[in-house]
Motif scaffolding. Structure first.
Motif, PDB file in Angstrom:
ATOM      1  N   THR A   1       0.825  -1.217   0.000  1.00  0.00           N
ATOM      2  CA  THR A   1       0.000   0.000   0.000  1.00  0.00           C
ATOM      3  C   THR A   1       0.854   1.260   0.000  1.00  0.00           C
ATOM      4  O   THR A   1       0.308   2.366  -0.008  1.00  0.00           O
ATOM      5  N   GLY A   2       2.168   1.099   0.010  1.00  0.00           N
ATOM      6  CA  GLY A   2       3.050   2.263   0.026  1.00  0.00           C
ATOM      7  C   GLY A   2       3.679   2.496  -1.337  1.00  0.00           C
ATOM      8  O   GLY A   2       3.869   1.580  -2.130  1.00  0.00           O
ATOM      9  N   SER A   3       4.029   3.745  -1.643  1.00  0.00           N
ATOM     10  CA  SER A   3       4.647   4.094  -2.925  1.00  0.00           C
ATOM     11  C   SER A   3       6.156   3.948  -2.837  1.00  0.00           C
ATOM     12  O   SER A   3       6.729   3.821  -1.750  1.00  0.00           O
TER      13      SER A   3
ATOM     14  N   ASP B   1       1.378   1.899 -10.856  1.00  0.00           N
ATOM     15  CA  ASP B   1       2.428   1.374  -9.987  1.00  0.00           C
ATOM     16  C   ASP B   1       3.659   0.973 -10.784  1.00  0.00           C
ATOM     17  O   ASP B   1       4.547   0.290 -10.285  1.00  0.00           O
TER      18      ASP B   1
ATOM     19  N   ALA C   1       1.087   2.880  -4.916  1.00  0.00           N
ATOM     20  CA  ALA C   1       0.866   1.589  -4.268  1.00  0.00           C
ATOM     21  C   ALA C   1       0.445   0.553  -5.304  1.00  0.00           C
ATOM     22  O   ALA C   1      -0.118   0.882  -6.361  1.00  0.00           O
TER      23      ALA C   1
END
Length: 908
Positions: free
Chosen positions: A92-94, A178, A170
């Motif tokens: 869920t993180g970039s 993504d 994400a």
């Protein structure tokens, strides 16, 4: 980290988890790629669900080159992709990307291609200078600079041109945000130096990708991946191509050089040797007069040192590449195209420059262009400078008000750009100057040259005159005729674009009796007037009046606008008792005067009922010359007035056209009479003032055209035939009164030429005579023929034309050359099925000075090579070219692969 493969499982089958894999040798790679089932099982095993305790942030990279390319391919598409392959909860993180690099060609797996000596293979592929983010991805539409960061390995970096970071969102299976895919192209410069798949067809090389970044949770990430690209062929020396270009012709004392370009080589080294033969050694059989060697450091162009020839003549270059371990030798040949240099004894020539400014008359704001024509130059280069002086500078002594410089590329015409746009009225003078170059002296026009002055007139102006007829009518209403005249008070033609009345609206679309719509789009000459009329009804009580204003707009060719206005007032008066019917007729002719031979004349007739308030009916309109006007042929609207009722105080108008043809001074006078009936069959009539037409004189015009046949003869010269044509462009016959030439004298009675004859309108008189010119090569003569003619009024027309004849190089019989024996045996090539023809050799330019004669050979001796005819040289050029084409074909056949097979590849 070297050796790591950190790709996570993705929705594309071409991406798989490769963390911590040990580097494989080329044989292992072949085995792994052939065992697709085993790889699939490994993929399934890698997709075991990961618990939150095993959650990880992962970055993936993919490089995609085509499976196979060929040496010489250009703009081949490829791409570089970075992917956020993290697993929950880090998915869920970039990820912020910090580094993206690529080694296009390498024979090892090392991400930087520097772990194994000689594994780097720079120069195999040349990447484009920039790449573009693929639509829909996280870097869509962004530009990336592709720069070489390690010349030893050829490693490049992908850097955002906008300076902003690349951020992968994400993990989102539903979109491509993504990942960032960069699209770029590359050129194939040579085959790889090492084959990483020796068991398969072609020469294969690795394309090594590396990426680094930081996850949102602070974890630093690195990843790498590779692809394989194959070039058909086998390892071994290649045969590059060599193309050569000699320097331009020079005057004795100047320097010559040669440039050779190597292409298709395998990082060639060694030397290129330049040899110069001459002067006039057509077979390059004598020892070279100059040799020079240049070291080779790769494909590209190499130029010899300069050499100063000691004698005039034609010199021929040959460039030879000696080859090295990876490249076979390759050589040019004697008389290769573009490898000959002419050395002359003539210095720079002085070209002529002629100029013409257009238009000769312009208005403020209109573009003015000066054109200069260079002629007689020796392949002139350099520039032409255009200057404009004024207004009020008749000697061009002040600073120019306009300057433009254009490049020269040969003889021809060049227009000043950007154009000159004057902002102030007055006279402007142009001067054009040619800078010259190594082969051409400067040339310049002068202030007040013919056709180099333009008169700029002020912005256009017009005046409008409006009248009403009648100016009053009895109440309660009446129809008035308004006449409008638009006069061009400028010195340039104008076009009427609008006519509008403050009461009756747009006159271009007004219905009813209206001729003003014909003026829209019409051109008014300087000082001329265009007129029109329209009807309008005014209703009101006795004593009321109406004033309406007409506004006209006109423009010149530069788009400048002029506006004019005028008004007219009409009044309604108190009605008066009935009276005896009366009628009035007015007639005008346009044009009343015209130049001979004349033409159509339009008569305008206005019939006015001057009774009050009695109506009248028109019964006839008769002209003292033309009879019953209503019976005249079209165009004629007067027949429509017969039987028309004219209300009291109103008028009707019509027009009829007649032809007035005659000689200068002819005139014609006529009187128009109208007859009408009123109440009780009362007959009334009126005659208009006499109308007189005249024809004025027109000056005669002739045009002279002179031709010479032939236009040149070999020295010492001979007889030329001159043909003279005199065209009568006048409107009447003319008599040829004189015909003479500034070189050959009076032509009356010479050859078929004579004077005193009549030349009909539109006809051409033709005659011819002969004259001789003798001398040496380069002698020339320009003669001007002048003709005069008169018309029946005694007016004289004169014109002239000139023609140039010249003497060329004497014809000399050329012996056929004796072929020289070959220095070494050469295998006979197989003939081509359909040889490609080449263009004929470019003829040598003729020097302005007489050529120095060659020494006379001893009796019985064979002529030296310098005496070869142009035909002989051309034959040798064809033979040399044919041998070169056959040799190239043989090399191409030897280097072509016998077969190849397609390998299945993984791609993103």
């Amino acid at each position: 980290m070297k050796g790591e493969r950190n790709l996570s499982p993705r929705r594309s089958a071409s991406v798989f988890w490769r963390t911590g894999r040990v580097l494989e040798d080329p044989t292992s790679v072949q085995r792994r790629r052939r065992n697709g089932i085993l790889v699939a099982l490994m993929l399934v095993a890698s997709l075991v669900p990961i618990t939150s305790a095993q959650a990880t942030a992962v970055l993936g990279v993919i490089v995609a080159f085509p499976t196979q390319v060929n040496v010489g391919d250009t703009s081949v598409p490829a791409n570089f992709t970075v992917i956020n392959s993290s697993s929950p909860p880090d998915g869920t993180g970039s990820i912020n990307i910090t580094t993206m690099t690529l080694v296009p060609s390498c024979s090892s797996f090392d991400v930087n291609c520097d772990d194994v000596p000689a594994s780097a293979d720079p120069g195999t592929f040349a990447l484009s200078a920039t790449g573009t983010g693929e639509a829909g991805s996280a870097c869509a539409g962004r530009t990336f600079d592709i720069n070489i960061i390690n010349p030893t390995t050829g490693q490049v970096s992908f850097t955002p041109a906008d300076g902003l970071p690349v951020v992968l969102t994400a993990v989102d299976i539903a979109s491509d945000l993504d990942r960032c895919r960069i699209l770029f192209t590359f050129d194939v410069l040579k085959a790889p130096a090492v084959d990483v798949l020796p068991g398969e067809a072609g020469i294969s090389t690795y394309n090594l990708a590396f990426a680094a970044g930081t996850h949102l949770n602070g974890t630093p990430l690195t990843t790498s991946n590779e692809d394989i690209t194959t070039v058909p062929g086998t390892l071994g020396p290649v045969t590059p191509t060599i193309s050569t270009t000699a320097s331009a012709p020079v005057v004795l004392g100047g320097q010559v050089s040669d440039t050779a370009t190597l292409a298709g080589g395998n990082s060639p080294t060694g030397n290129i040797n330049f040899e110069l033969f001459g002067p006039d050694d057509a077979t390059c059989a004598s020892p070279a007069v100059f040799t020079n060697s240049k070291p080779v450091t790769g494909n590209g162009s190499y130029t010899s040192d300069a050499f100063t020839p000691a004698a005039a003549g034609t010199y021929r270059w040959i460039a030879r590449y000696g080859g090295d371990d990876g490249n076979n030798p390759v050589s040019g040949a004697c008389n290769d195209a573009g490898e000959s240099v002419l050395v002359t004894t003539v210095g720079p020539v002085t070209p002529t420059i002629s100029t013409q400014v257009a238009p000769a008359t312009a208005s403020v704001g209109q573009q003015v262009v000066d054109t200069a024509t260079i002629a007689g130059g020796s392949n002139p280069g350099g520039t032409i400078r255009f200057d404009a002086y004024g207004p009020g500078d008749p000697t061009c002594a002040g600073a120019p008000v306009y300057t433009a410089t254009v490049a020269v590329a040969g003889n021809g015409s060049y227009g000043a750009t950007p154009a000159f746009v004057p902002t102030t009225p007055g006279e402007y003078r142009f001067v054009a100057a040619y800078s010259g170059d190594a082969n051409n002296n400067p040339a310049s026009g002068a202030c007040n040259d013919a056709s180099e002055m333009v008169t700029v007139v002020p912005l256009p102006t017009i005046t409008v005159a409006k009248t009403a007829a009648p100016t009053s009518l009895p109440a309660p209403s009446g129809v008035f005729t308004f006449s409008v005249g638009v006069t061009n008070t400028s010195t340039v033609p104008l076009v009427i674009t609008s006519l509008a009345d403050s009461v009756y609206g747009n006159l271009s679309t007004r219905a009813g009796v209206n001729t003003c719509d014909d003026l829209i789009g019409a051109t008014i000459s300087a000082g001329a007037t265009l007129s029109c009329s329209f009807e309008g009804t005014f209703t009101g009580a006795a004593g009321t009046s109406e004033t309406d204003t007409v506004t006209a707009i006109a423009t010149d060719v530069a788009g400048n606008t002029a506006t004019g206005q005028d008004d007219a007032t009409v009044t309604l008066t108190t009605p008066v008792p009935p009276e005896t019917p009366r009628v009035q007729i007015d007639a005008t002719a346009s044009p009343a005067s015209q130049p001979e031979p004349g033409g159509p004349v339009v008569y305008s007739v206005m019939v006015t009922n001057t009774s009050n308030p009695v109506d009248i009916t028109i019964t006839s309109i008769v002209d003292s010359l033309y009879g019953n006007v209503a019976a005249l042929p079209a165009p004629n609207t007067c027949n429509l007035l017969i039987g028309r009722v004219v209300p009291a105080g109103q008028n009707l108008t019509c027009q009829f056209t007649v032809q007035f043809i005659g000689d200068s001074g002819a005139s014609r006078t006529s009187i128009a009479t109208v007859t009408a009936t009123g109440p009780g069959e009362a007959v009334v009539s009126d005659s208009a003032p006499a109308t007189t037409l005249t024809i004025t004189d027109t000056a005669p015009v002739i045009a002279v055209d002179k031709q010479a046949s032939p236009s040149s003869l070999p020295a010492p010269g001979g007889t030329f035939t001159f043909q003279v044509e005199i065209a009568n462009q006048s409107v009447e016959n003319v008599v040829l009164t004189s015909l003479g030439d500034d070189i050959h004298g009076d032509l009356n009675g010479r050859g078929s030429c004579s004077t005193g004859g009549t030349i009909q309108v539109g006809a051409t008189y033709t005659c011819s005579y002969t004259a001789s010119l003798t001398g040496v090569n380069g002698d020339r003569q320009t003669s001007r023929t002048i003709a005069s003619a008169v018309d029946n009024e005694g007016n004289t027309a004169t014109d002239d034309d000139s023609v140039l004849v010249l003497l060329t190089e004497p014809l000399v019989a050329t012996p056929s050359p004796t072929p020289s024996p070959s220095a070494s045996a050469t295998p006979t090539p197989s003939p081509s099925a359909s040889p490609t023809p080449t263009t004929s050799p470019t003829p040598q330019p003729t020097a302005t000075a007489s050529p120095t004669p060659s020494p006379t050979p001893a009796a019985g001796a064979s002529p030296p090579p310098s005496r070869l005819s142009r035909t002989g040289v051309a034959s040798l050029e064809w033979f040399a070219l044919a041998l070169a084409l056959i040799a190239l074909g043989a090399l191409a056949n030897r280097g072509a692969p016998s077969a190849h097979r397609t390998r299945r590849r993984r791609r993103s």
